[in-house]
Structure formats: C-alpha cells, structure tokens
Design a protein around this motif. Structure first.
Motif, mmCIF file in Angstrom:
data_model
loop_
_atom_site.group_PDB
_atom_site.id
_atom_site.type_symbol
_atom_site.label_atom_id
_atom_site.label_comp_id
_atom_site.label_asym_id
_atom_site.label_seq_id
_atom_site.Cartn_x
_atom_site.Cartn_y
_atom_site.Cartn_z
ATOM 1 N N ASN A 274 0.731 -1.306 -0.044
ATOM 2 C CA ASN A 274 -0.064 -0.015 0.224
ATOM 3 C C ASN A 274 0.672 1.255 0.160
ATOM 4 O O ASN A 274 0.386 2.337 -0.573
ATOM 5 C CB ASN A 274 -0.887 0.021 1.158
ATOM 6 C CG ASN A 274 -2.016 -0.932 1.091
ATOM 7 O OD1 ASN A 274 -2.400 -1.453 0.044
ATOM 8 N ND2 ASN A 274 -2.967 -1.151 2.023
ATOM 9 N N SER A 278 0.820 4.064 -3.017
ATOM 10 C CA SER A 278 0.410 5.431 -2.805
ATOM 11 C C SER A 278 1.547 6.424 -2.933
ATOM 12 O O SER A 278 1.129 7.480 -3.419
ATOM 13 C CB SER A 278 -0.073 5.382 -1.227
ATOM 14 O OG SER A 278 -0.957 4.481 -0.893
ATOM 15 N N GLN A 373 -3.412 5.308 3.247
ATOM 16 C CA GLN A 373 -2.543 4.250 2.131
ATOM 17 C C GLN A 373 -3.822 3.434 1.583
ATOM 18 O O GLN A 373 -3.529 3.190 0.391
ATOM 19 C CB GLN A 373 -1.502 3.681 2.749
ATOM 20 C CG GLN A 373 -0.299 4.771 2.828
ATOM 21 C CD GLN A 373 1.103 3.906 3.251
ATOM 22 O OE1 GLN A 373 1.038 3.057 3.550
ATOM 23 N NE2 GLN A 373 2.195 4.698 3.640
ATOM 24 N N ALA A 374 -4.385 2.907 2.518
ATOM 25 C CA ALA A 374 -5.513 1.801 1.953
ATOM 26 C C ALA A 374 -6.438 2.233 1.268
ATOM 27 O O ALA A 374 -6.766 1.796 -0.009
ATOM 28 C CB ALA A 374 -5.949 1.109 3.049
ATOM 29 N N ALA A 377 -4.571 2.703 -2.483
ATOM 30 C CA ALA A 377 -4.467 1.690 -2.873
ATOM 31 C C ALA A 377 -5.706 1.064 -3.578
ATOM 32 O O ALA A 377 -5.711 0.560 -4.773
ATOM 33 C CB ALA A 377 -3.740 0.643 -2.177
ATOM 34 N N GLN A 378 -6.892 1.213 -2.714
ATOM 35 C CA GLN A 378 -8.173 0.730 -3.128
ATOM 36 C C GLN A 378 -8.702 1.575 -4.688
ATOM 37 O O GLN A 378 -9.112 0.863 -5.243
ATOM 38 C CB GLN A 378 -9.185 0.894 -2.173
ATOM 39 C CG GLN A 378 -10.557 0.250 -2.312
ATOM 40 C CD GLN A 378 -11.559 0.509 -1.494
ATOM 41 O OE1 GLN A 378 -12.001 1.578 -1.620
ATOM 42 N NE2 GLN A 378 -12.086 -0.445 -0.641
#
Length: 476
Positions: A274, A278, A373-374, A377-378
């Motif tokens: 992640n 990012s 960050q998640a 990434a998503q």
C-alpha cells in the motif's frame, strides 16, 4: 515539425505519434506495473499487452476515427452511427459513470501530492484517522463541485501545462536514472538481474486479478481519433504512427521498469504494498534527487505538478463527461428532463448533484478503511476495474462498423479481411471484459464488496433513467 512540407494542412505521422504518446502514457503506469507485478516480472506482461491488445486497439480506433471523421461525440457518436441512439446513450452513460470513481480518486491524490509538496513526506497525513482524511477529501470534492457549477472553464490550461510537465518528467526520470551511476557511481544502486526467471511472471490469482491495471494503463487512445484524417495519407501513415506509439510506450515501460529496479527491491515493495502504491512515484523522484545531490528538488517539482494536475482534472472530470452525456441529442430521449436542467451559469446543476451523491458516498464509504494508504490503493484498483469498461464500447462499435461496412466510406482500414477484423474486435472486447471482472477480486472483503457494488449501482442507474423518462413522457 508539425506540418508536412508537401501539404501544409496535413500533420506528419511523427507528430501524431508524439501527441498520442503524451495522451496515453504517464509515469504512474510504470510505478503501478512495477508494484503490482513483482518488479521486473512485469516486462513480459507489458510486451504481451502491447502486441496483442494495444496495437489492434489503436488501429481499430484509427478506422473508426477515419470513418466518422466529422463526428464530435467520440465513442458515443460511433455507437450512434453503427448501433443506434439507445446504445449511444448507454455508451455515453458508461463513459460518465466510469468517472464517478475517477473523481473520487482525484481529491485523494491531490491531498497526498500536497502533503509531499509541503512536508516532503506523508508521515503526518498517513497517521491521521481515515475519517478525518476522507472528511477533508469530501470538502475538497464539494468545493470543486461548486466551482464546476459556476460554469467557469476553470483550470483547463493548467491541466494541459501540468499534464505536459508530468509527461516530460516521466521521460526525464528514465534518462536521469540511467545516467545516475555515471554521474554518481558511489551511490547505492541495486543490480539489474535480467535472467529469464526475473522477467517471467508467476501466473497465479494475484497476477490475473491485476491485469486490469495494465489494460487501464494503455487505454484511452480513442482521444486521438479526431486527428486520423489530419495526417497525410492516413491509410499508410496512421498505422505507422500507431506502431511508433506502441514502440515508444513499450520502450518507456520497459526502461522505466529497469530504472525502478535499480532503486527498489521487489521483496521490500511486496512487504509494503500500500505504501508503494500510494507513494512510489514520489519516493522514486526523491531518491533520484539524492543521487544528483539536489535533495528533494525533483520530488517537490513532481508533487506540485501533480497537485495542479489532480485538482484541475477533478474539475474537468466533473464537468466534461457530464456535458458529453447530457449535452448529446440522444440524451434528451432517454434521460429525465430534471437532469437536463441548466443553471444561470450554463452548468447541469442536477447532474452535478447526482455526482455529489454518488462520488460523495464512495468517499464516505472509504472512511471505513484502516488508513489513507489503504484508501489510495483501493482507488487505484477500483479505477482499473471500472475505467476500462468504457473501452468495451470502442470494440462494440468497431464490430458493428465492420458488419455494415458497405454503408460507410473510410480513408483507412485496419485490414481488408473481414475475419481478421472480427477477430481483433472480439479479442479486445473479451480481454477487456475478463480483465475488468477478474480485477474485482480482492482478498479484503470490504474492497471486494466495493469493487462489485460500485459498477452494479452505476449500471443499474443507467438502466433506470430511461424507464423514468418513458414514464415522464407517458404522463405528458
């Protein structure tokens, strides 16, 4: 040289190739390929994607552009001419609906770029609770929705400047990274291992569920379709330009991958996926500055170019796709009249409210993710799943064109052989559809849910609106 010496009104094929290159390609594609496909193992996949997907895709776009050279609506106009107005509405809807996710990602990307541009890192930004970062993203999004509602052609020139500078920096990164060991031989570089094992991917679930990343990276060349007939001798020079484009993109992808491999160990990347999704591009320019003893200079330049690019693209992505959808003559037959309402500034105000509800809901839903960050990434994965869906209409229009080719005149054809044309159209359609569906998979339950429910809601809404319009018409 922009114009041909033999015909001053016609464009050189080399000019078209460069225009297409700057439209299609960007440094983020190199980073995403490296991160998602285990470093240099992406090289094999890039080559296959260019030869078996990108080249026929670009040549089909050339034939459609040459056939409908006076059409101003792009893909929707092609579908209207070959399949009829109702399918043209669905094509326009798909193009608009894909931008719902894209719009959500621009606010997030802009704030992240701003953090790099101000602090030189995202340590503070990534430590803030996700609910706060998503609240800030929502405020930025609402601000730019308001700007779009004022009907001002805001930031279009800034988008062009930022896009051009980002493209130049992408090329400079590759050149400067390969020059770095000569200029600063004592810096720490990773050695390139170019044996068969390091270049061949592992064909597992992760690999096939990530292919949409590569499809998303090479898509979008339909934007150059208006220029097909502006090239001298298009039947000869357009395919030449597209082949040159494919070679330039392939060389850029491969050399960019090798440049990244001199900086980042794939094992470290995989352990911090992640973070690299990012921040990978910023980290690469930051490290490049260290090699040249200029500190974070390159990273700061890249960051602020990205801030301008992300926020100006946000405004344009709210406004332009909406105008393409609601401003077309087909729309009036299938879209409820309330959505066609213009405010005093000439903006589709209720259409903007629809964007506020849909993109705003997606931004708020991502507050449930563990960190910023998640979220980033998503959004990268969700974009790679939804955005290529609009390419399906390019291939559907091409197949429909070849089925009735005697009705249309064209200055360029991909091939004279009907079976080969059908094979190319169906092949690219199937590859795109499979990559979109496989790209929905995620080991994380919430991400998998969002990857499935987002396109389902957008498709359902596109089907419901004509039914509402039909009832509205019946009640008049």
């Amino acid at each position: 040289m922009v114009e041909s010496q033999s015909n001053p009104k016609k464009m050189m094929w080399t000019t078209l190739a460069m225009m297409a290159f700057s439209t299609v390609w960007g440094f983020g594609n190199v980073v995403n390929g490296y991160v998602y496909f285990d470093g240099t193992r992406v090289v094999f996949s890039w080559i296959l994607m260019f030869l078996l997907y990108f080249v026929p895709y670009a040549l089909m776009v050339g034939e459609l552009g040459a056939t409908f050279k006076d059409a101003e609506g792009g893909v929707s106009s092609w579908v209207n001419a070959t399949m009829g107005p109702k399918w043209a509405y669905y094509a326009g809807w798909t193009y608009w609906a894909c931008h719902i996710v894209y719009i959500s990602s621009k606010g997030t990307g802009g704030l992240r770029a701003m953090s790099w541009g101000i602090f030189g890192n995202t340590t503070w930004y990534d430590s803030v609770p996700t609910a706060w970062t998503q609240a800030a993203t929502l405020l930025v999004f609402l601000l730019f929705c308001w700007v779009a509602s004022r009907g001002i052609p805001v930031l279009k020139s800034l988008t062009t400047i930022a896009g051009t500078s980002m493209f130049i920096m992408s090329i400079l990164f590759i050149v400067m990274m390969f020059a770095a060991p000569v200029i600063n031989p004592h810096a720490s570089y990773l050695s390139l291992n170019l044996n068969w094992k390091s270049l061949m991917p592992t064909f597992n679930l992760k690999y096939f569920s990530s292919l949409s990343i590569l499809v998303f990276a090479v898509g979008g060349c339909e934007k150059i379709s208006p220029y097909v007939n502006k090239v001298e001798d298009p039947s000869k020079n357009f395919p030449k330009a597209m082949m040159a484009l494919a070679i330039m993109v392939m060389v850029s992808a491969i050399l960019g991958t090798f440049a990244m491999a001199m900086m980042f160990d794939p094992k470290v990347v995989n352990a911090n996926l992640n973070e690299y999704i990012s921040n990978g591009a910023y980290m690469a320019f930051d490290r490049l500055g260290q090699y040249y003893h200029v500190g974070g200079l390159f990273m700061y330049i890249y960051s602020w170019c990205n801030v301008i690019g992300q926020f100006s693209t946000l405004v344009l992505s709210i406004d332009a796709p909406l105008r393409i959808l609601l401003g077309s003559k087909e729309a009036k037959e299938f879209i409820p009249s309330k959505l066609l309402k213009l405010n005093k500034h000439g903006a589709y105000i209720n259409g903007i409210w629809m964007i506020v509800i849909l993109s705003g809901s997606l931004i708020l839903a991502q507050a449930l993710l563990p960190n910023a960050q998640a979220v980033m990434a998503q959004l990268v994965k969700l974009n790679s799943t939804t955005m290529p869906m609009r390419y399906l209409w390019v291939f559907a229009a091409y197949i429909a064109l070849r089925r009735q080719q005697e009705k249309f005149e064209t200055s360029y054809q991909l091939t004279k052989k009907q079976w080969l044309a059908y094979l190319a159209g169906f092949w690219c359609f199937i590859v795109t559809a499979l990559c979109c569906f496989s790209g929905m998979y995620s080991p994380d339950g919430f991400t998998l849910f969002l990857n499935i429910i987002t396109p389902v809601i957008l498709v359902a809404l596109g089907l419901i609106l004509p039914a509402i319009k039909k009832r509205e018409t019946a009640n008049i």
